[in-house]
Motif scaffolding. Structure first.
Motif, PDB file in Angstrom:
ATOM      1  N   LEU A  36      27.759  32.708 -14.001  1.00 30.42           N
ATOM      2  CA  LEU A  36      28.623  33.178 -15.079  1.00 30.42           C
ATOM      3  C   LEU A  36      28.741  32.113 -16.165  1.00 30.42           C
ATOM      4  O   LEU A  36      28.649  30.918 -15.879  1.00 30.42           O
ATOM      5  CB  LEU A  36      30.031  33.463 -14.541  1.00 30.42           C
ATOM      6  N   TRP A  37      28.991  32.548 -17.382  1.00 26.44           N
ATOM      7  CA  TRP A  37      29.363  31.654 -18.468  1.00 26.44           C
ATOM      8  C   TRP A  37      30.797  31.997 -18.822  1.00 26.44           C
ATOM      9  O   TRP A  37      31.100  33.126 -19.222  1.00 26.44           O
ATOM     10  CB  TRP A  37      28.435  31.843 -19.672  1.00 26.44           C
ATOM     11  N   VAL A  38      31.679  31.011 -18.637  1.00 30.07           N
ATOM     12  CA  VAL A  38      33.109  31.221 -18.842  1.00 30.07           C
ATOM     13  C   VAL A  38      33.627  30.130 -19.775  1.00 30.07           C
ATOM     14  O   VAL A  38      33.726  28.973 -19.382  1.00 30.07           O
ATOM     15  CB  VAL A  38      33.880  31.188 -17.498  1.00 30.07           C
ATOM     16  N   HIS A  39      33.916  30.491 -21.001  1.00 32.06           N
ATOM     17  CA  HIS A  39      34.457  29.546 -21.994  1.00 32.06           C
ATOM     18  C   HIS A  39      33.654  28.252 -22.056  1.00 32.06           C
ATOM     19  O   HIS A  39      34.206  27.153 -22.009  1.00 32.06           O
ATOM     20  CB  HIS A  39      35.927  29.265 -21.716  1.00 32.06           C
ATOM     21  N   GLY A  40      32.334  28.364 -22.151  1.00 31.45           N
ATOM     22  CA  GLY A  40      31.480  27.203 -22.309  1.00 31.45           C
ATOM     23  C   GLY A  40      31.122  26.480 -21.022  1.00 31.45           C
ATOM     24  O   GLY A  40      30.443  25.463 -21.056  1.00 31.45           O
ATOM     25  N   GLN A  41      31.545  26.996 -19.909  1.00 26.47           N
ATOM     26  CA  GLN A  41      31.256  26.364 -18.621  1.00 26.47           C
ATOM     27  C   GLN A  41      30.401  27.302 -17.783  1.00 26.47           C
ATOM     28  O   GLN A  41      30.620  28.516 -17.763  1.00 26.47           O
ATOM     29  CB  GLN A  41      32.566  26.060 -17.894  1.00 26.47           C
ATOM     30  N   VAL A  42      29.422  26.744 -17.091  1.00 30.02           N
ATOM     31  CA  VAL A  42      28.595  27.524 -16.173  1.00 30.02           C
ATOM     32  C   VAL A  42      29.277  27.509 -14.813  1.00 30.02           C
ATOM     33  O   VAL A  42      29.658  26.454 -14.304  1.00 30.02           O
ATOM     34  CB  VAL A  42      27.173  26.925 -16.062  1.00 30.02           C
ATOM     35  N   VAL A  43      29.459  28.699 -14.241  1.00 28.63           N
ATOM     36  CA  VAL A  43      30.069  28.863 -12.923  1.00 28.63           C
ATOM     37  C   VAL A  43      29.080  29.663 -12.089  1.00 28.63           C
ATOM     38  O   VAL A  43      28.695  30.763 -12.472  1.00 28.63           O
ATOM     39  CB  VAL A  43      31.414  29.617 -13.017  1.00 28.63           C
ATOM     40  N   SER A  44      28.661  29.105 -10.957  1.00 29.20           N
ATOM     41  CA  SER A  44      27.642  29.757 -10.146  1.00 29.20           C
ATOM     42  C   SER A  44      28.052  29.745  -8.684  1.00 29.20           C
ATOM     43  O   SER A  44      28.562  28.740  -8.176  1.00 29.20           O
ATOM     44  CB  SER A  44      26.301  29.026 -10.333  1.00 29.20           C
ATOM     45  N   GLY A  45      27.845  30.866  -7.998  1.00 25.91           N
ATOM     46  CA  GLY A  45      28.191  30.954  -6.588  1.00 25.91           C
ATOM     47  C   GLY A  45      27.836  32.305  -6.024  1.00 25.91           C
ATOM     48  O   GLY A  45      27.089  33.076  -6.628  1.00 25.91           O
ATOM     49  N   ASP A  46      28.394  32.611  -4.867  1.00 29.81           N
ATOM     50  CA  ASP A  46      28.182  33.900  -4.224  1.00 29.81           C
ATOM     51  C   ASP A  46      29.347  34.819  -4.543  1.00 29.81           C
ATOM     52  O   ASP A  46      30.497  34.504  -4.206  1.00 29.81           O
ATOM     53  CB  ASP A  46      28.071  33.735  -2.709  1.00 29.81           C
ATOM     54  N   LEU A 128      37.772  38.885 -14.958  1.00 26.71           N
ATOM     55  CA  LEU A 128      36.558  39.493 -15.505  1.00 26.71           C
ATOM     56  C   LEU A 128      36.546  39.427 -17.028  1.00 26.71           C
ATOM     57  O   LEU A 128      35.503  39.252 -17.641  1.00 26.71           O
ATOM     58  CB  LEU A 128      36.454  40.952 -15.046  1.00 26.71           C
ATOM     59  N   SER A 129      37.715  39.548 -17.637  1.00 27.97           N
ATOM     60  CA  SER A 129      37.796  39.532 -19.099  1.00 27.97           C
ATOM     61  C   SER A 129      37.494  38.161 -19.693  1.00 27.97           C
ATOM     62  O   SER A 129      37.295  38.045 -20.897  1.00 27.97           O
ATOM     63  CB  SER A 129      39.175  40.012 -19.558  1.00 27.97           C
ATOM     64  N   SER A 130      37.426  37.114 -18.868  1.00 21.89           N
ATOM     65  CA  SER A 130      37.123  35.770 -19.354  1.00 21.89           C
ATOM     66  C   SER A 130      35.640  35.436 -19.301  1.00 21.89           C
ATOM     67  O   SER A 130      35.230  34.382 -19.782  1.00 21.89           O
ATOM     68  CB  SER A 130      37.893  34.726 -18.537  1.00 21.89           C
ATOM     69  N   VAL A 131      34.836  36.315 -18.723  1.00 22.27           N
ATOM     70  CA  VAL A 131      33.408  36.042 -18.571  1.00 22.27           C
ATOM     71  C   VAL A 131      32.691  36.363 -19.877  1.00 22.27           C
ATOM     72  O   VAL A 131      32.750  37.482 -20.375  1.00 22.27           O
ATOM     73  CB  VAL A 131      32.814  36.864 -17.399  1.00 22.27           C
ATOM     74  N   ASP A 132      32.005  35.344 -20.430  1.00 19.18           N
ATOM     75  CA  ASP A 132      31.278  35.518 -21.682  1.00 19.18           C
ATOM     76  C   ASP A 132      29.873  36.069 -21.454  1.00 19.18           C
ATOM     77  O   ASP A 132      29.312  36.717 -22.322  1.00 19.18           O
ATOM     78  CB  ASP A 132      31.167  34.180 -22.417  1.00 19.18           C
ATOM     79  N   GLY A 133      29.295  35.768 -20.302  1.00 15.12           N
ATOM     80  CA  GLY A 133      27.953  36.234 -19.974  1.00 15.12           C
ATOM     81  C   GLY A 133      27.681  36.001 -18.498  1.00 15.12           C
ATOM     82  O   GLY A 133      28.402  35.253 -17.842  1.00 15.12           O
ATOM     83  N   TRP A 134      26.636  36.625 -17.970  1.00 23.73           N
ATOM     84  CA  TRP A 134      26.347  36.485 -16.545  1.00 23.73           C
ATOM     85  C   TRP A 134      24.906  36.869 -16.265  1.00 23.73           C
ATOM     86  O   TRP A 134      24.250  37.533 -17.059  1.00 23.73           O
ATOM     87  CB  TRP A 134      27.284  37.355 -15.709  1.00 23.73           C
TER      88      TRP A 134
END
Length: 145
Positions: A36-46, A128-134
């Motif tokens: 996920l891309w959340v406010h300029g940060q990459v978040v990755s997981g299961d 979910l509304s904070s996710v910019d991209g995925w």
């Protein structure tokens, strides 16, 4: 000079992502790698079901409560997680459609901020509304990234 892209700022979640989260929540025993891309940060997981998230956090709190002096406080938090994240009702037993998810839940989460500093956590919950991209699939993130 090229301008940086403007982050997605809609208060509405991506409907495809929301449907994927709803499907994972309904199955409850399924996970899938996601980045996920959340406010300029990459978040990755299961990506995991909300019930699996609640069980995971509750279990971690119980383990910690067993080894500290004031474990009763943490034990009370486990009740909260157990109540907030109940096991889903099987589809054949439902009398009404479950509400649309507003949050997604990840396990074995890695973060990469704008300064390329990596962090990892066991569990993460995000709107979910904070996710910019995925994208489907995990991004390997290390402290050296």
């Amino acid at each position: 000079m090229t301008e940086a892209p403007v982050p997605h700022s809609s208060a509405l979640p991506d409907l495809v992502l929301r449907d994927i989260v709803a499907a994972v929540d309904a199955v409850n025993s399924f996970d899938i790698g996601i980045t996920l891309w959340v406010h300029g940060q990459v978040v990755s997981g299961d990506l995991i079901a909300s019930h699996a998230y609640g069980q995971g956090v509750s279990g971690a709190l119980r383990q910690r409560a067993a080894v500290i002096d004031n474990g009763a406080i943490l034990e009370s938090f486990t009740v909260l997680f157990d109540q907030r994240f109940p096991e889903p009702v099987p589809a054949q037993e439902r009398t009404e459609r479950p509400p649309e998810p507003e949050f997604l839940h990840l396990r074995q989460v890695s973060f990469l901020d704008a300064d390329s500093k990596g962090t990892t956590l066991a569990f993460w919950r995000g709107a979910l509304s904070s996710v910019d991209g995925w994208t489907l699939g995990r991004r390997a993130i290390t402290a050296d990234n």
